[in-house]
Design a protein around this motif. Structure first.
Motif, short mmCIF file in Angstrom:
data_model
loop_
_atom_site.label_atom_id
_atom_site.label_comp_id
_atom_site.label_asym_id
_atom_site.label_seq_id
_atom_site.Cartn_x
_atom_site.Cartn_y
_atom_site.Cartn_z
N CYS B 256 -3.54 7.51 7.78
CA CYS B 256 -3.30 6.10 7.48
C CYS B 256 -2.06 5.98 6.59
O CYS B 256 -1.82 6.81 5.73
N HIS B 257 -1.35 4.92 6.80
CA HIS B 257 -0.14 4.66 6.05
C HIS B 257 -0.44 4.41 4.57
O HIS B 257 -1.37 3.69 4.25
N ILE B 258 0.35 5.01 3.71
CA ILE B 258 0.17 4.84 2.26
C ILE B 258 1.48 4.31 1.70
O ILE B 258 2.54 4.79 2.08
N THR B 259 1.40 3.31 0.82
CA THR B 259 2.61 2.88 0.13
C THR B 259 2.36 2.92 -1.37
O THR B 259 1.38 2.34 -1.84
N GLU B 260 3.22 3.58 -2.07
CA GLU B 260 3.10 3.68 -3.53
C GLU B 260 1.69 4.01 -3.99
O GLU B 260 1.13 3.36 -4.88
N GLY B 261 1.11 5.00 -3.35
CA GLY B 261 -0.20 5.47 -3.81
C GLY B 261 -1.36 4.59 -3.41
O GLY B 261 -2.47 4.75 -3.93
N ARG B 262 -1.15 3.64 -2.50
CA ARG B 262 -2.26 2.78 -2.06
C ARG B 262 -2.30 2.73 -0.55
O ARG B 262 -1.26 2.78 0.10
N VAL B 263 -3.53 2.57 -0.02
CA VAL B 263 -3.66 2.46 1.43
C VAL B 263 -3.14 1.10 1.86
O VAL B 263 -3.49 0.07 1.28
N ASP B 264 -2.29 1.09 2.88
CA ASP B 264 -1.77 -0.16 3.45
C ASP B 264 -2.80 -0.81 4.35
O ASP B 264 -3.33 -0.15 5.24
N VAL B 265 -3.06 -2.11 4.16
CA VAL B 265 -3.97 -2.81 5.07
C VAL B 265 -3.42 -4.18 5.45
O VAL B 265 -2.60 -4.77 4.73
N SER B 266 -3.92 -4.69 6.57
CA SER B 266 -3.63 -6.07 6.98
C SER B 266 -4.56 -6.99 6.22
O SER B 266 -5.43 -6.54 5.47
N ASP B 267 -4.47 -8.30 6.46
CA ASP B 267 -5.35 -9.21 5.73
C ASP B 267 -6.80 -9.12 6.22
O ASP B 267 -7.70 -9.65 5.59
N LEU B 268 -7.03 -8.40 7.32
CA LEU B 268 -8.41 -8.13 7.72
C LEU B 268 -8.79 -6.67 7.43
O LEU B 268 -9.71 -6.11 8.03
N MET B 269 -8.07 -6.08 6.50
CA MET B 269 -8.39 -4.73 5.99
C MET B 269 -8.20 -3.62 7.02
O MET B 269 -8.78 -2.55 6.91
N ARG B 270 -7.37 -3.89 8.03
CA ARG B 270 -7.06 -2.82 8.99
C ARG B 270 -5.99 -1.92 8.42
O ARG B 270 -4.97 -2.41 7.93
N THR B 271 -6.21 -0.61 8.51
CA THR B 271 -5.16 0.31 8.11
C THR B 271 -4.19 0.47 9.29
O THR B 271 -4.39 -0.15 10.34
N SER B 272 -3.22 1.33 9.12
CA SER B 272 -2.27 1.55 10.22
C SER B 272 -2.92 2.27 11.39
O SER B 272 -2.36 2.33 12.47
N ARG B 273 -4.11 2.82 11.16
CA ARG B 273 -4.75 3.54 12.25
C ARG B 273 -5.81 2.67 12.91
O ARG B 273 -6.68 2.11 12.24
N GLU B 274 -5.73 2.61 14.22
CA GLU B 274 -6.65 1.83 15.05
C GLU B 274 -8.11 2.16 14.71
O GLU B 274 -8.49 3.33 14.67
N GLY B 275 -8.90 1.12 14.44
CA GLY B 275 -10.33 1.33 14.22
C GLY B 275 -10.69 1.80 12.82
O GLY B 275 -11.85 2.01 12.52
N VAL B 276 -9.68 1.99 11.97
CA VAL B 276 -9.96 2.44 10.61
C VAL B 276 -9.60 1.32 9.62
O VAL B 276 -8.48 0.80 9.65
N PHE B 277 -10.57 0.95 8.80
CA PHE B 277 -10.41 -0.12 7.82
C PHE B 277 -10.50 0.48 6.42
O PHE B 277 -10.99 1.58 6.24
N ALA B 278 -10.01 -0.26 5.43
CA ALA B 278 -10.14 0.22 4.06
C ALA B 278 -10.40 -0.96 3.14
O ALA B 278 -9.99 -2.09 3.44
N ALA B 279 -11.11 -0.70 2.04
CA ALA B 279 -11.47 -1.77 1.12
C ALA B 279 -11.65 -1.21 -0.29
O ALA B 279 -11.96 -0.03 -0.45
#
Ligand SMILES: Cc1cc2nc3c(=O)[nH]c(=O)nc-3n(C[C@H](O)[C@H](O)[C@H](O)COP(=O)(O)OP(=O)(O)OC[C@H]3O[C@@H](n4cnc5c(N)ncnc54)[C@H](O)[C@@H]3O)c2cc1C
Ligand SMILES: Cc1cc2nc3c(=O)[nH]c(=O)nc-3n(C[C@H](O)[C@H](O)[C@H](O)COP(=O)(O)OP(=O)(O)OC[C@H]3O[C@@H](n4cnc5c(N)ncnc54)[C@H](O)[C@@H]3O)c2cc1C
Lengths: 375, 437
Positions: B256-279
């Motif tokens: 999953c994409h990380i920016t400045e030590g944090r997981v990148d997510v969309s506004d629906l908590m989707r990470t850059s990887r399909e099917g993987v969410f983060a919160a």
């Protein structure tokens, strides 16, 4: 555009470039060592650091035995952090056929003045009680050693700097012209001699060089002092290393001075992706546990990969570029570049006319691949 | 080896993970939560039976959410198959959707004496006390930074410790900026007022930071300074915490994409990887409020209830804005970069001192030349500290995420069917291998 000069430019601050800087500066040559990254950040930081005599071919034997001797001469000068350990190698024969081969190897080596002691199954078990029972025997090579390459490379460069050389990190060389290299920031450095010690990246600067990345997986454990004493390697390793199958795994176990265990290794032609492949890591670990069952319970703290610079005949490329006689190549060391770095540096010095050739340089010349290199 | 499978797998059983699990379960998904602690609740709700913790646990139970505890995810053997280690041996867990709710850990900043026995991470000390460590009658200053310091001080007092001071490095001026932020977050405000009440006998000093801990065998004294004045405080133990660091190892190991030590997510908590969410804190430190709403969004989105998830975006934005105000207010001051001296240990695992690392050019150079970050904790403690002290980019993305037994790894990572599994010889010996420290 700024322009500077040196007696020699060395591209690459891995163990090979660093060894060249050490040897050349001892001859009074002022080197400019350039690296795109940090000291030892390429294969040098990924390798196992086993310094060993390999006799799978005449030239390899000549270069590796020369180099093993040179490492021993250096041992008292190396800083403590280089962790030189004269632990020797114990080659393991799994069956009678391998033990026969080991016996012949021992005779060959003895005939050339290299110490090698054949062990039967019982003596092997006594020497390394953690090996699985029932192995046929082994071949002990007491003069082999282990060294921690990144610190050794840094130390060699420190010596070179003290003798008037310069080290420039964090910028790549993008062009090589006659007696001149161009850096990515537009600077250039001119020097009568240019040495490319760029490991697996060599074909980018000198297209056509038949050097391919051969990926390896390693893993390191937490501390378990005394689990083994020697660098343990299965004899089948030599077949695996010399062959060119797309994927092979052999047992290779190194006791670190910290008490950690370094476990190797795989050989794959699998592109440039450095990701640890779970399947291959599993094979490496399983192979190691097969030889040393006690490894089953040790904690693995980290796994990583590295790329060996492989050539079609498993010999490094050392000497002038066929089209540019004052561009010296020092690459293609595959899985033996740490060992052979010191011998390579002597050959490079001899090509520059600084000293007589310590061994026959012909088998290592790039011209053996002439058809592949369009210079 | 045990195999499990669920439509939605959640890593982490803190507030974010529980909220995600409950929401996905309520939408009819099979849900499995994996957590390395013996109980659910994560950092904050560990052993907590307060109303909110009880509510979310009950919702999980009602929705049929399954849990595996004392289980740490260490990698992925093939896309969609996690490998986890636990005392009984490894397990594989297949997922269709994955929610990463791996939280954060404490940030430790080195200062002279911080490695003395008796110096604890503030959160670590709280966890110790929760699991039975007796602090009655002990004098324990609480130093460092962040909204958790007074919480922990109050907790320690509640358990019979004497807290002579809470030293917050942030200045009073930067804390005042927070008062406006608080208006937007009533729950926090109430919490803050309660704390003030609980702490009325403990001086809360802003603008003071620790400069030295001393003691022969263990910590006996701590010095805190505001740059002009230095206070010396006798103590029996010392709790320090400088905020939190997102746990991103699993996310980065999964690509999953990380920016400045944090997981990148969309506004629906989707990470850059399909099917993987983060919160939660893995996205940046945000507090419970934020973790809960992000967990809900992630759980809903993972279950395919995207409209419902989208409705919560406003609540999330407010929680994040508040978290942003908090982190501005508690920003670490420059002076903390200068309290270390050459003899200060920066990497405890490998006993590497500041004098050796400070001249290195980057994190990797420091690792290769000094062994900083190469020990069993793999830079989890010293990495973020060096990122702060030197501005280095520190990160990693390789299995195993946590140290794991060689055989467990070989079995669990190996391709099924291939003869990767070593034979029984290995099994017999696996019990007696304790690493030496
Ligand atoms: C898994 C594994 C195990 C190994 N085990 C052993 C072992 O036990 N014993 C042994 O002897 N050998 C071993 N090796 C091999 C050994 O590590 C290498 O052969 C050796 O490190 C090669 O050193 P090098 O200096 O040629 O290359 P590198 O260390 O790769 O250095 C090349 C340098 O050149 C720089 N560079 C490249 N292009 C440019 C450019 N255009 N401009 C500027 N800089 C550039 C790179 O940044 C890099 O630092 C192993 C290798 C691997 C992968
Ligand atoms: C003899 C020997 C002993 C060793 N002993 C140990 C040991 O005891 N402990 C140990 O840990 N290692 C040990 N190593 C391993 C070693 O230093 C490195 O792991 C090795 O250099 C391989 O390099 P790497 O590819 O893992 O790169 P690393 O050194 O891990 O560097 C990778 C870099 O990439 C960056 N990076 C990678 N992924 C991301 C991402 N997703 N986001 C942002 N940044 C990212 C990281 O910031 C890091 O700087 C040893 C190596 C040798 C040769």
């Amino acid at each position: 555009m700024s322009e500077s000069t040196a007696d020699a430019v060395i591209i690459g601050a891995g163990i090979v470039g660093a060894a060249c800087a050490l040897v050349l500066s001892s001859h009074g040559v002022r080197c400019a060592v350039i690296d795109a990254g940090i000291v030892g950040g390429g294969a040098t930081s990924a390798g196992m650091g086993h310094v060993c005599v390999i006799d799978d071919s005449e030239p390899q034997f000549a270069l590796s035995s020369l180099s093993v001797g040179l490492w021993r001469e250096l041992r008292d000068r190396l800083p403590r952090g280089a962790e030189f350990d004269g632990c020797g190698t114990l080659w393991i024969a799994a069956n009678a056929a391998e033990l026969d081969a080991a016996g012949r190897k021992a005779e060959r080596l003895a005939a050339r003045g290299i110490r090698a002691e054949l062990l039967d199954g019982a003596s092997l078990a006594q020497a390394e009680p953690r090996l699985r029972p029932g192995l046929a025997g082994g071949l002990l090579m007491p003069d082999d050693s282990v060294v921690y390459a990144p610190v050794a490379a840094r130390w060699m460069l420190d010596q070179a700097e003290a003798a008037g050389s310069r080290v420039r990190l964090g910028g790549s060389v993008v062009s090589i012209g006659p007696s001149r290299v161009g850096l990515e920031n537009g600077e250039s450095i001119s020097a009568p001699w240019i040495i490319s010690a760029t490991g697996v990246w060599a074909p980018q600067l000198t297209p056509g060089l038949p050097v391919r990345p051969r990926k390896g997986h390693l893993a390191i454990s937490d501390r378990y002092p005394g689990l083994c004493r020697r660098q343990l390697v299965e004899l089948a390793y030599i077949t695996h290393a010399h062959g060119h199958s797309d994927e092979s795994v052999s047992f290779n176990l190194q006791p670190r001075p910290t008490g950690q265990l370094l476990i190797g290794s795989s050989r794959q032609y699998a592109g440039h992706d450095p990701a640890v492949e779970p399947r291959v890591l599993a094979l490496v670990l399983a192979r190691a546990i097969d030889f040393v069952p006690a490894l089953a319970g040790v904690h693995i703290t980290r796994a990583w990969t590295g790329f060996r610079a492989a050539t079609p005949d498993s010999l490094p490329i050392i000497g002038p570029h066929p089209a540019q006689p004052r561009l010296l190549l020092a690459t293609g060391h595959e899985g033996l570049g740490l060992t052979n770095s010191l011998g390579t540096a002597r050959l490079v010095a001899s090509h520059m006319g600084l000293e007589p050739a310590p061994i026959d340089p012909t088998p290592f010349l790039a011209s053996r691949f002439r058809s592949a290199i369009h210079g | 080896m045990e195999h499990r499978h669920a439509k939605v797998v959640v890593i982490g059983a803190g507030p974010a993970g529980l909220a995600a699990a409950a929401r996905a379960g309520e939408h009819g998904c099979s849900v499995l939560v994996i957590d390395d602690n013996p109980d659910s609740g994560g950092q904050i709700w560990r052993g907590d039976h307060g109303l909110r913790a009880r509510t979310w646990r009950a919702r999980c139970a009602a929705a049929g959410v399954a849990f595996v505890h004392e289980t740490a995810v260490i990698g992925e053997s093939a896309p969609g198959t996690l490998v986890a280690g636990r005392p009984r041996g490894p397990m594989r867990v297949r997922f269709e959707r994955l929610v990463l709710a791996t939280g954060a850990r404490e940030l430790f900043l080195p200062f002279p004496g911080w490695t003395l026995p008796g110096v604890f991470g503030a959160g670590g000390l709280q966890a110790l006390v929760k699991s039975g460590f007796d602090v009655r009658g002990m004098v324990i200053p609480v130093v460092g930074s962040g909204p958790l310091l007074p919480v922990i001080a109050a907790y320690l007092r509640g358990r019979g410790a004497r807290v002579p001071i809470v030293a917050e490095q942030a200045s009073a001026a930067s804390m005042r900026g927070l008062a406006t932020g608080l208006l937007g977050a009533p729950a926090k405000l109430i919490q803050a007022i309660r704390l003030r009440a609980a702490l009325w006998r403990t001086p809360y000093r802003t603008g003071y930071w620790p400069v030295q801990a001393t003691g022969e065998d263990r910590v006996r004294e701590v010095k805190v300074s505001n740059g002009q004045r230095t206070l010396t405080i006798a103590c029996d133990a010392l709790a320090c915490g400088f905020g939190l660091v997102p746990n991103i190892h699993v996310a980065s190991t999964l690509g999953c994409h990380i920016t400045e030590g944090r997981v990148d997510v969309s506004d629906l908590m989707r990470t850059s990887r399909e099917g993987v969410f983060a919160a939660g804190e893995a996205l940046g430190v945000g507090g419970v409020e934020c973790a809960l709403v992000e967990g809900e969004i992630a759980g809903l989105a993972a279950a395919g209830a995207e409209d419902e998830a989208a409705d919560l975006r406003g609540r999330r934005a407010r929680a994040r804005a508040f978290a942003g105000a908090l982190s501005d207010a508690f920003r670490l001051r420059e002076e903390l970069r200068r309290v270390v001296d050459d003899a200060t240990v920066v990497c405890r695992c490998e006993d590497v001192r500041w004098g050796r690392v400070r001249a290195r050019s980057c994190w990797r150079d420091a690792k290769l030349q000094t062994r900083c970050g190469m020990g069993p904790c793999q830079g989890r403690v010293c990495g973020p500290a060096m990122a702060f002290l030197r501005g280095w980019r520190v990160g990693d993305s390789r299995p195993p995420v946590y140290p794991a037994g060689a055989k467990d790894l070989a079995v669990a990572l190996g391709s099924a069917g291939a003869s990767a599994a070593p034979d029984e010889r290995g099994l017999r010996e696996r019990t007696n291998m304790e690493p030496e420290r």
